[in-house]
Design a protein around this motif. Structure first.
Motif, mmCIF file in Angstrom:
data_model
loop_
_atom_site.group_PDB
_atom_site.id
_atom_site.type_symbol
_atom_site.label_atom_id
_atom_site.label_comp_id
_atom_site.label_asym_id
_atom_site.label_seq_id
_atom_site.Cartn_x
_atom_site.Cartn_y
_atom_site.Cartn_z
ATOM 1 N N ASP A 176 0.684 -1.166 -0.106
ATOM 2 C CA ASP A 176 0.108 -0.158 0.105
ATOM 3 C C ASP A 176 0.991 1.212 0.058
ATOM 4 O OD1 ASP A 176 -2.286 -1.842 -0.013
ATOM 5 O OD2 ASP A 176 -2.746 -1.266 2.046
ATOM 6 N N LYS A 177 2.049 1.249 -0.090
ATOM 7 C CA LYS A 177 2.941 2.387 0.173
ATOM 8 C C LYS A 177 3.218 2.963 -1.336
ATOM 9 C CE LYS A 177 5.312 1.190 4.273
ATOM 10 N NZ LYS A 177 6.805 0.902 4.954
ATOM 11 N N GLY A 178 2.746 2.254 -2.377
ATOM 12 C CA GLY A 178 2.998 2.819 -3.795
ATOM 13 C C GLY A 178 4.310 2.395 -4.377
ATOM 14 N N ILE A 179 4.355 2.542 -5.916
ATOM 15 C CA ILE A 179 5.673 2.427 -6.196
ATOM 16 C C ILE A 179 6.735 3.196 -5.981
ATOM 17 C CG2 ILE A 179 4.441 1.205 -8.329
ATOM 18 C CD1 ILE A 179 4.829 3.693 -9.913
ATOM 19 N N THR A 180 8.042 2.847 -6.177
ATOM 20 C CA THR A 180 9.291 3.718 -6.106
ATOM 21 C C THR A 180 9.416 4.674 -7.400
ATOM 22 O OG1 THR A 180 10.677 2.434 -6.902
ATOM 23 C CG2 THR A 180 10.359 1.941 -4.747
ATOM 24 N N GLN B 242 9.871 5.832 -13.053
ATOM 25 C CA GLN B 242 10.371 6.362 -14.184
ATOM 26 C C GLN B 242 10.612 5.293 -15.375
ATOM 27 O OE1 GLN B 242 11.342 9.477 -14.967
ATOM 28 N NE2 GLN B 242 10.169 9.919 -12.838
ATOM 29 N N LYS B 243 10.767 4.168 -14.758
ATOM 30 C CA LYS B 243 10.905 2.873 -15.726
ATOM 31 C C LYS B 243 9.318 2.998 -16.446
ATOM 32 C CE LYS B 243 14.191 -0.051 -13.215
ATOM 33 N NZ LYS B 243 14.385 -1.378 -12.565
ATOM 34 N N ARG B 244 8.334 2.989 -15.515
ATOM 35 C CA ARG B 244 6.803 2.773 -16.304
ATOM 36 C C ARG B 244 6.483 3.828 -17.245
ATOM 37 N NH1 ARG B 244 3.111 -0.411 -11.871
ATOM 38 N NH2 ARG B 244 4.660 -1.630 -11.168
ATOM 39 N N GLN C 286 8.504 5.405 -19.109
ATOM 40 C CA GLN C 286 9.185 4.857 -20.314
ATOM 41 C C GLN C 286 8.485 3.948 -21.294
ATOM 42 O OE1 GLN C 286 12.283 6.281 -21.750
ATOM 43 N NE2 GLN C 286 12.368 7.768 -20.169
ATOM 44 N N GLN C 287 7.718 2.994 -20.239
ATOM 45 C CA GLN C 287 7.246 1.884 -20.856
ATOM 46 C C GLN C 287 5.886 2.347 -21.607
ATOM 47 O OE1 GLN C 287 6.459 -1.103 -18.131
ATOM 48 N NE2 GLN C 287 5.112 -2.575 -19.490
ATOM 49 N N TYR C 288 4.997 3.322 -20.566
ATOM 50 C CA TYR C 288 3.813 3.577 -20.969
ATOM 51 C C TYR C 288 3.660 5.059 -21.553
ATOM 52 C CZ TYR C 288 2.224 -0.468 -17.839
ATOM 53 O OH TYR C 288 2.214 -1.618 -17.249
ATOM 54 N N GLY C 289 4.491 5.950 -21.598
ATOM 55 C CA GLY C 289 4.529 7.073 -22.018
ATOM 56 C C GLY C 289 3.847 7.981 -20.976
ATOM 57 N N HIS C 290 3.932 9.181 -21.417
ATOM 58 C CA HIS C 290 3.269 10.509 -20.483
ATOM 59 C C HIS C 290 1.769 10.301 -20.512
ATOM 60 C CE1 HIS C 290 7.314 12.172 -20.619
ATOM 61 N NE2 HIS C 290 6.859 13.073 -19.514
ATOM 62 N N GLU D 149 2.646 12.937 -15.558
ATOM 63 C CA GLU D 149 3.948 11.998 -14.981
ATOM 64 C C GLU D 149 3.134 10.789 -14.078
ATOM 65 O OE1 GLU D 149 6.566 13.994 -12.696
ATOM 66 O OE2 GLU D 149 7.383 15.159 -14.406
ATOM 67 N N VAL D 150 1.731 10.671 -13.889
ATOM 68 C CA VAL D 150 1.327 9.644 -13.329
ATOM 69 C C VAL D 150 1.296 8.253 -14.318
ATOM 70 C CG1 VAL D 150 -1.083 8.699 -12.589
ATOM 71 C CG2 VAL D 150 -0.406 10.949 -12.412
ATOM 72 N N VAL D 151 1.705 7.017 -13.689
ATOM 73 C CA VAL D 151 1.801 5.854 -14.409
ATOM 74 C C VAL D 151 0.918 4.929 -13.890
ATOM 75 C CG1 VAL D 151 4.152 6.655 -15.062
ATOM 76 C CG2 VAL D 151 3.736 5.368 -12.879
ATOM 77 N N PRO D 152 0.822 3.888 -14.618
ATOM 78 C CA PRO D 152 -0.273 2.626 -14.134
ATOM 79 C C PRO D 152 0.683 2.198 -12.889
ATOM 80 C CG PRO D 152 -0.224 2.659 -16.517
ATOM 81 C CD PRO D 152 0.826 3.807 -16.077
#
Length: 873
Positions: A20-24, A29-31, A33-37, A131-134
């Motif tokens: 529940d603490k969220g991603i790092t 930043q990796k995501r 690059q993967q999913y785009g803005h 900058e929000v990512v999945p």
């Protein structure tokens, strides 16, 4: 991905989120690059060169350009310049009117919130929403826009306004623990209670969720994709003019080739025959037609502004006039997009709000409870809070109950907030040393907490019989698509039970709805008489949609209603059949709206789509004519539309239809006038060449008549006063050609103008057809030139009405037409009278007898047409 079906643990696993603490930050930043803005893609805007090319990209313009090149090649520079001027005018008028680039995707992009609150590395951070990512944990609260599609993890009294996406007029209660077990296709967006969608608005409460889709993968992104792939189609007028241009172009080439071959076989000079062939090609094409049509449409645009309509694309002016199906969104278009109390129930009776009596103790108490147990604020100039609560305060204010004064008289000292499980809200107030518990909520839940009822005889026990009567009355309201909200209270002498919602005294309930616009019903009736069917397409519930449709006269029976789910389970052919008998489509998604519009179009209908929300944008673009609301409409809807209603009034569509029909009639008059005149020129040239006579007209004569003499009357016919009863006619058929019902009129007048031009030419030649001296030929060509131009000017009067005498419809009603005839006559007289002009046009002055002959011949088109109308009548 069916996110709403998945549990919290499944969502974590799918998105590779550990806790529940969220991603790092590193993972984010990796995501990225993967999913785009988290942005929406946009199409490349057209360059000015591309826009200009789109204006000249039709057969008629191509033939004109070829004619200009050929004219310049053989030394006829004046001809080439005049044709080039026409092409330029046509392109400039079109580009100026349509210069605003399509802003639909840009508007969609800008609707995303600039900032978002996320949890990363266990800390709350505010970041750019791009900058929000999945996988991000996102926090939302009252007043904030949703930055992406979110699967809720936690929620507290969360309500979200989704009208622009789903079309539902009431904020939706969201619940993180609502796990939906049905298949994806069975759950419309409006019913996915554990999901939040990008660019919708939180009105009440707060929530935390995990981002499951960003950018073009969101629901609003799918709409952006649909806007991207929807191809602009030609309107009926564009199709008709393109067809006319194709036929005229082919006809011009055939006639020119035939004449060229005939001349060569007759032993005429090659260069002379080449020039004659070019002259025939010029005669076959009404050079001024593209520019005149564009100008008439532009004038129509100015007239439409006075009818509260802004035209974004010129052909939309006439397209709406041919529409026979208007598909309309409900919320904000047919209705006011504002929850309003219309009825109330007190002391066993249902009353209209207008019958509310402040002196009646029960009615007064009912309204006081709704005002005090309420967090909204309302004045004539401003309002805040939940739309339902605002409606309650507004209803009280309408009946002289002021919230501020009541709150001073009954100060709030405690409250039990509303939540979606209890479906109740309670506030506690102190007044004259007594404690008042006031509760509002869903009637079925509230009755379970009541054991008494307020009546005219006082407080009575709430029996099962009375409960049944109350439930029956509430069902009556619900069947009319009214949202029912009940009220109860209790008075305590001490503070002991202030936190309780038990042992309440039932007072009554209100029914509220998003009411229809007052003028819409009449407008729909006018549409029916005009042969136009109105179809409601909404994201709202079936019962609500049908109740509004029945009140407006759109539908009479429930069998005329279909839900979006049903559209998913039938074939395209079955959808086409259903669309012909279904007048209300409820609980639909943006994809369904596009399907419906496509089905109606494939069934042969000319379709208008009216809407204001993001969810309407793809169907607005898909329709033959998209109509957006100017005040409440989103930028997305406006950007995807062909026209915008500045007063958000459905009734303005009826005025636009009437204006569109008149404009089409006037364009038809202008085009038929030009072609009938050109047919006369072709007949004169064709007969003279086949007979072996000298050429009766020079190419500069034909160009001048086509571009100047004919142009002024054609423009004047384009602004001809409207004909009465135009809204009692049926819409023209989609495949109906521009010449429908006009061929006899066209051929008669073409022959007439051609014959009198030849008669004038022969009189000028004195009957000599071979070995004609140059000065005699110039005199004869002058006679033909002036007779041709004068007869065409007089012929324009025949177009005031196709059926009635010009003297009956009013010869002076179109002052522009009379002025254009006068200007044309003056110009022609100057050309033959002023030496330098006469030399330029290769003409000479005429004697008094010549003028009498010209005038007598030129009046024949008017006289003969008047006799034909009289005989036909």
């Amino acid at each position: 991905m069916i996110w709403y079906k998945k549990s919290k643990e499944e969502v974590f696993q799918e998105l590779h989120v550990k806790n529940d603490k969220g991603i790092t930050e590193l993972e984010a930043q990796k995501r990225l690059q993967q999913y785009g803005h988290n942005r929406l893609a946009t199409n490349r805007k057209k360059t000015w060169v591309e826009r200009i090319f789109s204006q000249i990209n039709n057969v008629l313009i191509y033939v004109l350009i070829v004619a200009a090149v050929v004219s310049a090649f053989v030394g006829e520079i004046a001809d080439a310049l005049i044709i080039g001027l026409v092409v330029i005018i046509n392109a400039v008028v079109g580009v100026i009117q349509e210069s605003k680039a399509e802003d639909a995707l840009e508007a969609l992009k800008n609707m995303a919130t600039p900032k978002a609150i996320v949890q990363r590395d266990g800390e709350m951070k505010e970041i750019d929403s791009a900058e929000v990512v999945p996988g991000d944990f996102v926090v939302v609260g009252a007043g904030s826009y949703i930055p992406c599609d979110i699967r809720l993890i936690e929620s507290a009294n969360l309500k979200v306004e989704e009208a622009t996406l789903t079309g539902e007029s009431v904020p939706v209660d969201k619940d993180a623990f609502a796990l939906l077990e049905k298949d994806e296709q069975d759950i419309p967006l409006g019913d996915q209670l554990n999901m939040l969608f990008m660019s919708t608005l939180v009105t009440v409460g707060r929530g935390t969720g995990i981002a499951v889709a960003t950018g073009m993968d969101t629901q609003i992104g799918k709409i952006a994709g649909m806007l991207n792939t929807t191809v602009d189609e030609q309107t009926p007028l564009q199709k008709s003019l393109a067809q006319v241009g194709k036929y005229l172009g082919i006809g011009a080439l055939i006639i020119s080739l035939v004449m060229f071959l005939i001349g060569i076989l007759q032993g005429r000079d090659f260069l002379e025959m080449f020039m004659i062939a070019v002259s025939l090609a010029v005669a076959a094409i009404p050079e001024g037609m593209p520019a005149i049509v564009s100008i008439v449409l532009a004038i129509g645009v100015q007239r439409m502004i006075k009818q509260h309509v802004i035209i974004r694309k010129l052909p939309a002016v006439e397209a709406l006039g041919s529409v026979n199906v208007i598909c309309s969104d409900k919320t904000g278009t047919l209705t006011q997009n504002k929850m309003t109390v219309t009825k109330f129930y007190a002391d066993g009776q249902i009353h209209a709000l207008k019958d509310f009596q402040l002196e009646n103790d029960i009615q007064s108490l009912l309204m006081k409870i709704f005002v005090l147990c309420n967090d909204a604020t309302y004045t004539k100039d401003a309002e805040t809070g939940d739309p339902t609560e605002i409606a309650l305060v507004a209803a009280a204010a309408q009946n002289h109950l002021d919230k501020d004064l009541l709150e001073k008289e009954y100060p709030r000292i405690h409250e039990i907030p509303f939540d979606s499980n209890r479906k109740l809200m309670t506030t506690v107030h102190i007044h004259e040393n007594e404690y008042y518990r006031m509760t509002k909520g869903a009637i079925d839940r509230l009755l379970n907490h009541c054991n008494q009822i307020m009546t005219e005889e006082g407080v009575m026990p709430l029996t099962e019989k009375i409960k049944a009567e109350i439930i029956s009355a509430s069902h009556t309201m619900s069947q009319s698509a009214l949202r029912v909200l009940a009220a109860a209270y209790q008075v305590e002498g001490h503070k002991g039970l202030v936190g309780s919602e038990e042992d309440l005294i039932f007072v009554g309930f209100v029914g509220m709805m998003d009411p229809p616009r007052l003028e819409v019903k009449e407008s729909i009736e006018v549409c029916k008489k005009a042969g136009i069917r109105t179809v409601m397409i909404t994201g709202d519930h079936r019962d609500t949609a049908f109740a509004i449709a029945r009140e407006l006269g759109i539908a009479k029976q429930e069998s005329e209603v279909m839900e979006g789910i049903e559209l998913d389970n039938i074939t395209d052919e079955e959808i086409k059949t259903a669309c012909n008998k279904t007048n209300v489509f409820a609980r639909v998604s943006p994809e369904h709206k596009v399907k419906i519009v496509q089905a109606l179009k494939s069934a042969g209908h000319t379709v208008s789509m009216t809407g204001d929300g993001v969810n309407d944008a793809p169907s607005l673009k898909e329709a033959d004519i998209g109509v957006a609301m100017g005040i409440t409409g989103t930028d997305v809807a406006k950007g995807a539309s062909d026209m915008i209603l500045t007063d958000d009034n459905f009734a303005s569509i009826v005025k636009a239809v009437e204006e569109g029909r008149n404009i089409y009639k006037n364009i038809k008059k202008s085009v038929i006038f030009l072609i009938s005149c050109n047919l006369g020129e072709i007949i004169a040239l064709f007969f003279a060449i086949v007979a072996g006579w000298p050429t009766p007209l020079r190419s500069i004569h034909i160009l001048w008549v086509n571009l100047v003499t004919d142009t002024f009357p054609a423009l004047a016919l384009g602004v001809d006063p409207e004909e009465p009863g135009v809204m009692k006619e049926k819409p023209r058929r989609q495949k109906e050609g521009l010449f429908h019902g006009m061929l006899p009129f066209l051929i008669l007048n073409g022959l007439l103008i051609g014959i009198i031009t030849l008669v004038a030419f022969m009189i000028g030649l004195n009957g000599v057809t071979s070995g004609v001296p140059e000065n005699v030929l110039m005199h004869a060509q002058t006679m033909a030139f002036i007779t041709l131009s004068f007869s065409q000017l007089i012929h324009s009067l025949n177009f005031r009405s196709m059926n009635q005498s010009v003297f009956k419809v009013g010869i002076f009603k179109n002052k522009f037409l009379l002025a254009s005839i006068l200007v044309g006559v003056i110009i022609q007289v100057l050309i033959v009278s002023v030496g330098p002009l006469a030399k330029l046009f290769s003409v000479q002055s005429l004697g008094s007898m010549d003028w009498l002959i010209v005038i007598a011949l030129s009046l024949l088109p008017l006289i003969i047409n008047e006799l034909v109308k009289l005989f036909r009548k």
